[in-house]
Design an enzyme around this catalytic site. Structure first.
Site, PDB file in Angstrom:
ATOM      1  N   HIS A  61      -5.693 174.508  -3.087  1.00 57.30           N
ATOM      2  CA  HIS A  61      -5.459 175.173  -4.375  1.00 57.30           C
ATOM      3  C   HIS A  61      -4.606 176.441  -4.253  1.00 57.30           C
ATOM      4  O   HIS A  61      -3.985 176.863  -5.218  1.00 57.30           O
ATOM      5  CB  HIS A  61      -6.783 175.472  -5.101  1.00 57.30           C
ATOM      6  CG  HIS A  61      -7.620 176.529  -4.466  1.00 57.30           C
ATOM      7  ND1 HIS A  61      -8.507 176.257  -3.453  1.00 57.30           N
ATOM      8  CD2 HIS A  61      -7.696 177.867  -4.689  1.00 57.30           C
ATOM      9  CE1 HIS A  61      -9.104 177.384  -3.087  1.00 57.30           C
ATOM     10  NE2 HIS A  61      -8.627 178.374  -3.820  1.00 57.30           N
ATOM     11  N   ASP A  62      -4.560 177.059  -3.057  1.00 55.63           N
ATOM     12  CA  ASP A  62      -3.744 178.262  -2.900  1.00 55.63           C
ATOM     13  C   ASP A  62      -2.449 178.014  -2.132  1.00 55.63           C
ATOM     14  O   ASP A  62      -1.828 178.951  -1.641  1.00 55.63           O
ATOM     15  CB  ASP A  62      -4.569 179.358  -2.198  1.00 55.63           C
ATOM     16  CG  ASP A  62      -5.495 180.082  -3.171  1.00 55.63           C
ATOM     17  OD1 ASP A  62      -5.206 180.049  -4.395  1.00 55.63           O
ATOM     18  OD2 ASP A  62      -6.503 180.656  -2.733  1.00 55.63           O
TER      19      ASP A  62
ATOM     20  N   LYS B  46       0.652 180.157  -2.338  1.00 56.26           N
ATOM     21  CA  LYS B  46       0.743 181.484  -1.719  1.00 56.26           C
ATOM     22  C   LYS B  46       1.764 181.515  -0.590  1.00 56.26           C
ATOM     23  O   LYS B  46       2.124 182.590  -0.119  1.00 56.26           O
ATOM     24  CB  LYS B  46      -0.637 181.936  -1.213  1.00 56.26           C
ATOM     25  CG  LYS B  46      -1.532 182.357  -2.376  1.00 56.26           C
ATOM     26  CD  LYS B  46      -2.765 183.077  -1.913  1.00 56.26           C
ATOM     27  CE  LYS B  46      -3.580 183.521  -3.125  1.00 56.26           C
ATOM     28  NZ  LYS B  46      -4.914 183.931  -2.749  1.00 56.26           N
TER      29      LYS B  46
ATOM     30  N   HIS C 156       1.436 181.998  -7.698  1.00 58.67           N
ATOM     31  CA  HIS C 156       1.035 180.946  -6.754  1.00 58.67           C
ATOM     32  C   HIS C 156       0.489 179.684  -7.440  1.00 58.67           C
ATOM     33  O   HIS C 156       0.607 178.597  -6.893  1.00 58.67           O
ATOM     34  CB  HIS C 156       0.044 181.473  -5.703  1.00 58.67           C
ATOM     35  CG  HIS C 156      -1.367 181.585  -6.183  1.00 58.67           C
ATOM     36  ND1 HIS C 156      -1.817 182.641  -6.928  1.00 58.67           N
ATOM     37  CD2 HIS C 156      -2.436 180.752  -6.025  1.00 58.67           C
ATOM     38  CE1 HIS C 156      -3.110 182.460  -7.196  1.00 58.67           C
ATOM     39  NE2 HIS C 156      -3.510 181.319  -6.659  1.00 58.67           N
TER      40      HIS C 156
ATOM     41  N   HIS D 108      -6.270 176.542 -11.950  1.00 45.88           N
ATOM     42  CA  HIS D 108      -7.498 177.084 -11.346  1.00 45.88           C
ATOM     43  C   HIS D 108      -7.743 178.566 -11.655  1.00 45.88           C
ATOM     44  O   HIS D 108      -8.814 179.082 -11.383  1.00 45.88           O
ATOM     45  CB  HIS D 108      -7.584 176.782  -9.843  1.00 45.88           C
ATOM     46  CG  HIS D 108      -6.760 177.650  -8.938  1.00 45.88           C
ATOM     47  ND1 HIS D 108      -5.431 177.417  -8.698  1.00 45.88           N
ATOM     48  CD2 HIS D 108      -7.079 178.737  -8.200  1.00 45.88           C
ATOM     49  CE1 HIS D 108      -4.976 178.318  -7.850  1.00 45.88           C
ATOM     50  NE2 HIS D 108      -5.958 179.144  -7.533  1.00 45.88           N
ATOM     51  N   HIS D 109      -6.740 179.265 -12.254  1.00 46.43           N
ATOM     52  CA  HIS D 109      -6.985 180.645 -12.694  1.00 46.43           C
ATOM     53  C   HIS D 109      -7.011 180.758 -14.216  1.00 46.43           C
ATOM     54  O   HIS D 109      -6.985 181.862 -14.759  1.00 46.43           O
ATOM     55  CB  HIS D 109      -5.925 181.597 -12.119  1.00 46.43           C
ATOM     56  CG  HIS D 109      -6.140 181.885 -10.667  1.00 46.43           C
ATOM     57  ND1 HIS D 109      -7.160 182.691 -10.208  1.00 46.43           N
ATOM     58  CD2 HIS D 109      -5.489 181.435  -9.566  1.00 46.43           C
ATOM     59  CE1 HIS D 109      -7.119 182.733  -8.876  1.00 46.43           C
ATOM     60  NE2 HIS D 109      -6.112 181.980  -8.461  1.00 46.43           N
TER      61      HIS D 109
ATOM     62  N   ASP E 218     -14.061 178.972  -6.683  1.00 46.32           N
ATOM     63  CA  ASP E 218     -13.053 179.889  -6.122  1.00 46.32           C
ATOM     64  C   ASP E 218     -13.518 181.342  -6.239  1.00 46.32           C
ATOM     65  O   ASP E 218     -13.491 182.110  -5.271  1.00 46.32           O
ATOM     66  CB  ASP E 218     -11.737 179.675  -6.895  1.00 46.32           C
ATOM     67  CG  ASP E 218     -10.577 180.490  -6.335  1.00 46.32           C
ATOM     68  OD1 ASP E 218     -10.638 180.865  -5.147  1.00 46.32           O
ATOM     69  OD2 ASP E 218      -9.609 180.736  -7.086  1.00 46.32           O
TER      70      ASP E 218
HETATM   71 FE   FE2 Z   1      -5.814 180.997  -6.387  1.00 43.48          FE
END
Ligand code: FE2
Length: 341
Positions: free
Chosen positions: A207-208, A211, A236, A260-261, A289
Site C-alpha cells: 500500500h505504500d 513512497k 504516494h 487507503h488515506h 494502517d
Molecule cells: Fe500510506
C-alpha cells in the site's frame, strides 16, 4: 540389473493403465464389470461392496477413478459414500445405477459426478463415460496447476514491489507486512470471501509502494514535516495507483491503494471521497494502517501505546473510520488479545 530395469519398465507400463475401483453390492455384476474394464485396457484396483468399504479402499488404493453404484449394502448409499470420498480425495466418480429417478439424480448432482451410467449398459458406453471422466479430470487438474502457478507469480511480483518500497524507507519495512496481517484478521472476522481477502492482503503488502517517489530526506526526517513536505508525502497514494494499475490483478488492488488515506467524512486524500465512495478493502486497510503506524516508532515521534491508539480509533470511528471495521479492530485488541508479531 537388466532384469530389474525390465521389471521397472513393466511396472511403469502397468501404471500407465488407468486404475479404476468398482463399488457394487452385487458380486456377480461387479465381476462382470471388472472383466469388461480389464478387456477394455483398464486396471481394476479393487472391488468394494459397501460405502464404508469404498471409503477405506479409496484411501488404500488411490485409484484414478471410482465407478460407484448408488444402491449399496449398509447404511451408506453410493451418493453418501461419494460425498465423503470427495472431501478428502480429488478422484473422479462415475455413478452406476439401475434407477434414474429425478430425486436420485438431484442428490447425485450435488456430489459433482464425472458421469452417470444406467444399468444395463453396453461396453462402449462404459468405455466412453470412463474416458470422458478421466479426460475431464486431467484437464481440470492442469487448469488448477496453471492457475496456482499464476497466483504464485502474482505473489512474487507483489513481494518484489514490497521489497523495492522497503529498501528505500526503513519505516515501511515491516509496516506493510504487519498491516497486511491485521487487515486479513479483520477481513476474516467480517466473513469476507477467501478470494476477496487475498486481494486486500496483496494491496496491504504494497500500500505504500508510492513512497518510492518521495525523497528519502523527507521519509527519514527526524522532525515534524512542513506543510509542503507533507503535500509531497501525500502523493504516494496516487503514485502507488499509477504503478499498480499496470498490473492486471483479479482484484481492485490499485483502487485499495489509492484510497487507503480516504476518510468517511471526506477529509482524506487524494480524492476526498466520502463513505459510500470508498471501497470496503480500502476502509479495512485504513484502520489497520493507522493502528500499526501509531504503535510503531517514527523518526519524529515515539510509538504510542495500545490504550492511546485504541482511544483514537474509538473517538474517530464514524467520522474517519468505518464503525463496523473499527469495532472489530477494537474487539480484536481488547478481547482477543491481538498484538503485532
Ligand atoms: Fe500510506
Amino acid at each position: 540389473m537388466k532384469k530389474r530395469n525390465d521389471e521397472k519398465e513393466k511396472n511403469h507400463h502397468l501404471r500407465q493403465k488407468p486404475r479404476v475401483m468398482i463399488v457394487e453390492n452385487d458380486s456377480l455384476i461387479a465381476k462382470d464389470i471388472k472383466y469388461t474394464l480389464e478387456s477394455l485396457g483398464y486396471e481394476v484396483t479393487s472391488i468394494a461392496f459397501s460405502g464404508k468399504e469404498a471409503i477405506k479402499k479409496v484411501k488404500a488404493d488411490n485409484p484414478d477413478l471410482v465407478l460407484m453404484d448408488i444402491v449399496l449394502n449398509g447404511n451408506l448409499d453410493g451418493i453418501h459414500a461419494a460425498s465423503k470420498i470427495r472431501k478428502y480425495a480429488n478422484i473422479p466418480i462415475v455413478y452406476l445405477t439401475a434407477y434414474a429417478d429425478n430425486k436420485i439424480l438431484q442428490r447425485a448432482k450435488i456430489t459433482k459426478p464425472y458421469g452417470y451410467i444406467i444399468k444395463p449398459f453396453k461396453d462402449g458406453e462404459l468405455r466412453t463415460t470412463v474416458e470422458i471422466a478421466l479426460y475431464k479430470h486431467r484437464t481440470e487438474q492442469k487448469l488448477r496447476e496453471s492457475s496456482d502457478k499464476l497466483r504464485k507469480a502474482l505473489e512474487s511480483t507483489v513481494n518484489a514491489l514490497a521489497y523495492a518500497a522497503e529498501m528505500r524507507d526503513p519505516y515501511t519495512a515491516g509496516h506493510q507486512k504487519r498491516v497486511a496481517f491485521l487487515t486479513v484478521v479483520i477481513a476474516k472476522e467480517m466473513d469476507t470471501p477467501e478470494d476477496e481477502i487475498e486481494g486486500i492482503r496483496m494491496a496491504a503488502l504494497i500500500h505504500d509502494i508510492g513512497k518510492i517517489h518521495v525523497p528519502a530526506e523527507i521519509l527519514n526526517k527526524p522532525h515534524k514535516l512542513t506543510d509542503a513536505e507533507f503535500e509531497i508525502v501525500k502523493t504516494h497514494s496516487q503514485i502507488g495507483y499509477d504503478i499498480l494499475e499496470r498490473i492486471d490483478f483479479p482484484w481492485p488492488v490499485a483502487d485499495y491503494v489509492l484510497q487507503h488515506h480516504e476518510r468517511l467524512d471526506g477529509s482524506g486524500y487524494p480524492q476526498e471521497l466520502v463513505e459510500s465512495q470508498i471501497k470496503q478493502g480500502a476502509k479495512i486497510l485504513a484502520v489497520a494502517d493507522v493502528v500499526e503506524a501509531m504503535l510503531s516508532h517514527r523518526p519524529y515521534r515515539p510509538a504510542y501505546d495500545v490504550t492511546t491508539t485504541l482511544e483514537v480509533i474509538t473517538s474517530k470511528k464514524e467520522t474517519l473510520y468505518d464503525p463496523q471495521i473499527a469495532d472489530i479492530c477494537l474487539r480484536l485488541f481488547k478481547e482477543n488479545g491481538f498484538r503485532f508479531r
